[in-house]
Design a protein around this motif. Structure first.
Motif, PDB file in Angstrom:
ATOM      1  N   ARG A  70       0.510  -1.268  -0.483  1.00  0.00           N
ATOM      2  CA  ARG A  70       0.123   0.100   0.103  1.00  0.00           C
ATOM      3  C   ARG A  70       0.471   1.516  -0.238  1.00  0.00           C
ATOM      4  O   ARG A  70       1.887   1.779   0.716  1.00  0.00           O
ATOM      5  N   PHE A  71      -0.135   2.154  -0.365  1.00  0.00           N
ATOM      6  CA  PHE A  71       1.099   3.769  -0.325  1.00  0.00           C
ATOM      7  C   PHE A  71       0.470   3.998   0.491  1.00  0.00           C
ATOM      8  O   PHE A  71      -0.637   4.332   1.033  1.00  0.00           O
ATOM      9  N   ASP A  72       1.747   4.650   1.800  1.00  0.00           N
ATOM     10  CA  ASP A  72       1.066   5.363   2.924  1.00  0.00           C
ATOM     11  C   ASP A  72       0.588   6.890   2.813  1.00  0.00           C
ATOM     12  O   ASP A  72       0.622   6.936   0.968  1.00  0.00           O
ATOM     13  N   ALA A  73       0.353   7.264   4.342  1.00  0.00           N
ATOM     14  CA  ALA A  73       0.092   8.430   3.452  1.00  0.00           C
ATOM     15  C   ALA A  73       0.930   9.870   3.396  1.00  0.00           C
ATOM     16  O   ALA A  73       0.156  10.901   2.178  1.00  0.00           O
ATOM     17  N   ASN A  74       2.313   9.323   3.304  1.00  0.00           N
ATOM     18  CA  ASN A  74       3.307  10.207   2.227  1.00  0.00           C
ATOM     19  C   ASN A  74       3.202   9.810   1.063  1.00  0.00           C
ATOM     20  O   ASN A  74       4.616  10.245   0.611  1.00  0.00           O
ATOM     21  N   GLY A  75       2.962   9.051   0.415  1.00  0.00           N
ATOM     22  CA  GLY A  75       3.305   8.024  -0.848  1.00  0.00           C
ATOM     23  C   GLY A  75       4.450   7.261  -0.909  1.00  0.00           C
ATOM     24  O   GLY A  75       4.674   7.499  -2.152  1.00  0.00           O
TER      25      GLY A  75
ATOM     26  N   GLY B 251      13.686   4.547  -4.809  1.00  0.00           N
ATOM     27  CA  GLY B 251      14.366   5.110  -4.129  1.00  0.00           C
ATOM     28  C   GLY B 251      13.772   3.229  -2.767  1.00  0.00           C
ATOM     29  O   GLY B 251      12.483   3.639  -2.353  1.00  0.00           O
ATOM     30  N   VAL B 252      14.998   3.115  -2.532  1.00  0.00           N
ATOM     31  CA  VAL B 252      14.359   2.183  -0.846  1.00  0.00           C
ATOM     32  C   VAL B 252      15.516   2.541   0.050  1.00  0.00           C
ATOM     33  O   VAL B 252      16.416   2.939  -0.059  1.00  0.00           O
ATOM     34  N   ASP B 253      14.797   2.486   1.394  1.00  0.00           N
ATOM     35  CA  ASP B 253      14.856   2.215   2.933  1.00  0.00           C
ATOM     36  C   ASP B 253      14.243   1.545   3.784  1.00  0.00           C
ATOM     37  O   ASP B 253      12.785   1.224   3.368  1.00  0.00           O
ATOM     38  N   LEU B 254      14.101   1.126   4.444  1.00  0.00           N
ATOM     39  CA  LEU B 254      13.775   0.922   5.727  1.00  0.00           C
ATOM     40  C   LEU B 254      12.874   1.286   6.202  1.00  0.00           C
ATOM     41  O   LEU B 254      12.260   1.293   7.007  1.00  0.00           O
ATOM     42  N   ASN B 255      13.915   3.145   6.670  1.00  0.00           N
ATOM     43  CA  ASN B 255      13.319   4.070   7.379  1.00  0.00           C
ATOM     44  C   ASN B 255      12.287   5.099   6.458  1.00  0.00           C
ATOM     45  O   ASN B 255      12.092   5.644   5.941  1.00  0.00           O
ATOM     46  N   ALA B 256      11.157   4.394   6.846  1.00  0.00           N
ATOM     47  CA  ALA B 256       9.291   5.191   6.408  1.00  0.00           C
ATOM     48  C   ALA B 256       9.992   6.466   7.132  1.00  0.00           C
ATOM     49  O   ALA B 256       9.507   7.628   5.837  1.00  0.00           O
ATOM     50  N   ALA B 257      10.604   7.248   7.755  1.00  0.00           N
ATOM     51  CA  ALA B 257      10.454   8.587   7.580  1.00  0.00           C
ATOM     52  C   ALA B 257      11.481   9.184   7.446  1.00  0.00           C
ATOM     53  O   ALA B 257      11.211  10.794   6.280  1.00  0.00           O
ATOM     54  N   PHE B 258      12.703   8.909   6.526  1.00  0.00           N
ATOM     55  CA  PHE B 258      13.425   9.134   5.800  1.00  0.00           C
ATOM     56  C   PHE B 258      12.809   9.475   4.392  1.00  0.00           C
ATOM     57  O   PHE B 258      13.080  10.544   3.653  1.00  0.00           O
ATOM     58  N   LEU B 259      11.696   8.074   3.704  1.00  0.00           N
ATOM     59  CA  LEU B 259      11.478   8.283   2.772  1.00  0.00           C
ATOM     60  C   LEU B 259      10.656   9.336   2.857  1.00  0.00           C
ATOM     61  O   LEU B 259      10.281   9.422   1.816  1.00  0.00           O
ATOM     62  N   ALA B 260       9.944   9.434   3.781  1.00  0.00           N
ATOM     63  CA  ALA B 260       8.810  10.785   3.767  1.00  0.00           C
ATOM     64  C   ALA B 260       9.276  12.033   3.205  1.00  0.00           C
ATOM     65  O   ALA B 260       8.870  12.411   2.369  1.00  0.00           O
TER      66      ALA B 260
ATOM     67  N   ALA C 181       9.105  11.226  -7.904  1.00  0.00           N
ATOM     68  CA  ALA C 181      10.591   9.694  -7.481  1.00  0.00           C
ATOM     69  C   ALA C 181       9.459   8.441  -6.771  1.00  0.00           C
ATOM     70  O   ALA C 181       8.917   8.428  -5.689  1.00  0.00           O
ATOM     71  N   LEU C 182       9.873   7.615  -7.284  1.00  0.00           N
ATOM     72  CA  LEU C 182       9.329   6.096  -6.026  1.00  0.00           C
ATOM     73  C   LEU C 182       9.541   5.722  -5.107  1.00  0.00           C
ATOM     74  O   LEU C 182      10.801   5.333  -4.736  1.00  0.00           O
ATOM     75  N   ALA C 183       9.093   5.686  -3.813  1.00  0.00           N
ATOM     76  CA  ALA C 183      10.107   5.733  -1.851  1.00  0.00           C
ATOM     77  C   ALA C 183       9.554   4.458  -1.877  1.00  0.00           C
ATOM     78  O   ALA C 183       8.221   4.102  -1.635  1.00  0.00           O
ATOM     79  N   VAL C 184       9.956   3.474  -1.647  1.00  0.00           N
ATOM     80  CA  VAL C 184       9.767   1.455  -1.950  1.00  0.00           C
ATOM     81  C   VAL C 184      10.637   2.049  -0.370  1.00  0.00           C
ATOM     82  O   VAL C 184      11.320   1.867   0.187  1.00  0.00           O
ATOM     83  N   GLN C 185       8.918   1.686   1.413  1.00  0.00           N
ATOM     84  CA  GLN C 185      10.301   0.825   2.240  1.00  0.00           C
ATOM     85  C   GLN C 185      10.013  -0.256   2.099  1.00  0.00           C
ATOM     86  O   GLN C 185       9.408  -1.405   2.272  1.00  0.00           O
ATOM     87  N   ALA C 186      11.258  -1.372   2.729  1.00  0.00           N
ATOM     88  CA  ALA C 186      11.684  -2.947   2.169  1.00  0.00           C
ATOM     89  C   ALA C 186      13.113  -2.973   2.738  1.00  0.00           C
ATOM     90  O   ALA C 186      13.423  -2.022   3.068  1.00  0.00           O
ATOM     91  N   ASP C 187      13.507  -3.673   3.412  1.00  0.00           N
ATOM     92  CA  ASP C 187      14.467  -4.819   3.743  1.00  0.00           C
ATOM     93  C   ASP C 187      15.473  -4.595   2.653  1.00  0.00           C
ATOM     94  O   ASP C 187      15.009  -5.820   1.394  1.00  0.00           O
TER      95      ASP C 187
END
Ligand SMILES: [Zn+2]
Length: 297
Positions: A40-45, A136-145, A154-160
Motif C-alpha cells: 500500500r502507499f502510506d499517507a506520505n506516498g 529509492g529503497v529504505d527501511l526507514n519510513a521517516a527518511f522516505l517521507a 520519485a518512487l519511494a519504497v519501504q523495504a528490507d
C-alpha cells in the motif's frame, strides 16, 4: 500522492512474503496474485513493501537504550543542519562518494530502466542524479517521507535490503552510498543485490574509508566533541555499532558475488590512500550464477 513514475512502479513485481514475482497493480497499491499479500502507499506516498512477518532478527544491541539515544541524536543533528552536509568544506569530503557514483552512472551511458538506490535515506544521492527514473529503497519510513517531500515524482519504497520487491535479474543499475558498512547481514544483502541485477547490470556503491586518518580526525575534532557535549554519547561506541563493516570486509565479501572494477578513491583519486580520502567507490558486475540452483540450495 503526486504523479507516480509508472516505469518505476512496473519494476515492483516480487512479493516479499512468498517470493512470487507476480505482484500486480490494484487501486492504492499492488497485490500478489499468488498469496494475496498487498503493498500500500502510506499517507506520505511511500510504497510499503515489507513482509507480513519480519525476516532475520537483529541482535539486541540495536534495540538498546544506548542505540535509541544515538538515533535520536543523529535525527536532531541532521534537523539542525549537520555540518558535514551543510558546510561546503565538509560536504566536499562527505559527499565525495556520491559524486563518484554520479560520474560512474554517466559513464555507463543512457539508463536502461530506473536506477534503484538501496538505503536511499532522505534522497541525498538521488537528488544529485538529476532528472532520471529512480526508485529509492529504505527501511526507514521517516527518511522516505522526506524523500517524497523533496522529489515527489520519485518512487519511494519501504523495504528490507535483504528482501527486495524486485524480480530476479530485472534491474540494470543499483546504487548505494554509505550503506554497506552499516549492514549487519552484509553477505545476505550483497546476495540480494546480486539476485535482482540483470546479468549485465551494475551495482555502484560507495563506502567510507573507515580506519583512515581522515575519518579519525573528523571524529576527534567535529563529531566526537559534539556527541559528547550535546548528547553525552561516545563516538567510538556509536561507530562500533554503526560502521560494523570496515572497507576491507565490504570489498572481501563483495568479491564473492561481483567482479569489482578497481576501487576509486575520492575526493583525491590520484592519491589512492585511505587516510587522505573519505570514500571508496566501486563498480561491481555480477558474477554468473544459476539462480534456480541457488534458490533450490
Ligand atoms: Zn505472495
Amino acid at each position: 500522492m503526486g504523479a507516480i513514475d509508472e516505469a518505476a512502479l512496473a519494476m515492483i513485481r516480487r512479493c516479499t512474503d512468498c517470493g512470487d514475482e507476480t505482484m500486480a497493480p490494484e487501486p492504492g497499491g499492488l497485490r500478489c496474485r499468488r498469496c494475496g499479500h498487498r503493498y500500500r502507499f502510506d499517507a506520505n506516498g511511500v510504497l510499503v513493501a515489507l513482509p507480513s512477518t519480519p525476516g532475520l532478527g537483529l541482535p539486541a544491541f540495536y534495540r538498546s537504550r544506548f542505540y535509541a539515544r544515538w538515533l535520536r541524536a543523529w535525527d536532531d543533528m541532521v534537523a539542525k543542519g549537520w555540518v558535514i552536509y551543510e558546510r561546503p568544506l565538509y560536504r566536499f569530503f562527505s559527499l565525495s562518494g556520491h559524486r563518484r557514483i554520479r560520474a560512474a552512472l554517466e559513464a555507463l551511458g543512457p539508463p536502461d530502466g530506473p536506477v534503484v538506490d538501496l538505503g536511499c535515506g532522505d534522497g541525498r544521492l538521488l537528488g544529485l542524479l538529476g532528472p532520471r527514473s529512480a526508485i529509492g529503497v529504505d527501511l526507514n519510513a521517516a527518511f522516505l517521507a522526506r524523500l517524497k517531500a523533496r522529489a515527489p515524482a520519485a518512487l519511494a519504497v519501504q523495504a528490507d535490503f535483504n528482501n527486495l520487491p524486485f524480480a530476479t535479474g530485472s534491474l540494470s543499475c543499483c546504487t548505494s552510498a554509505h550503506v554497506l558498512e552499516h549492514l549487519y547481514f552484509l553477505a545476505e544483502g550483497l546476495e540480494e543485490v546480486h539476485r535482482v541485477l540483470a546479468a549485465d547490470g551494475r551495482f555502484l556503491f560507495t563506502i567510507p574509508t573507515e580506519g583512515g586518518v581522515g575519518w579519525e580526525l573528523g571524529r576527534r575534532l567535529v563529531t566526537g566533541p559534539r556527541l559528547r557535549r550535546d548528547y553525552r554519547l561516545d563516538v567510538q561506541d556509536v561507530m562500533a555499532i554503526e560502521h560494523i563493516n570496515d572497507a576491507r570486509r565490504v570489498l572481501r565479501l563483495a568479491r564473492l558475488y561481483f567482479r569489482l572494477d578497481r576501487p576509486a578513491y575520492a575526493p583525491f583519486p590520484f592519491v589512492p590512500l585511505r587516510s587522505l580520502n573519505s570514500s571508496i567507490t566501486v563498480a561491481a558486475a555480477p558474477l554468473p550464477v544459476d539462480h534456480e540452483l541457488r534458490a533450490a540450495a
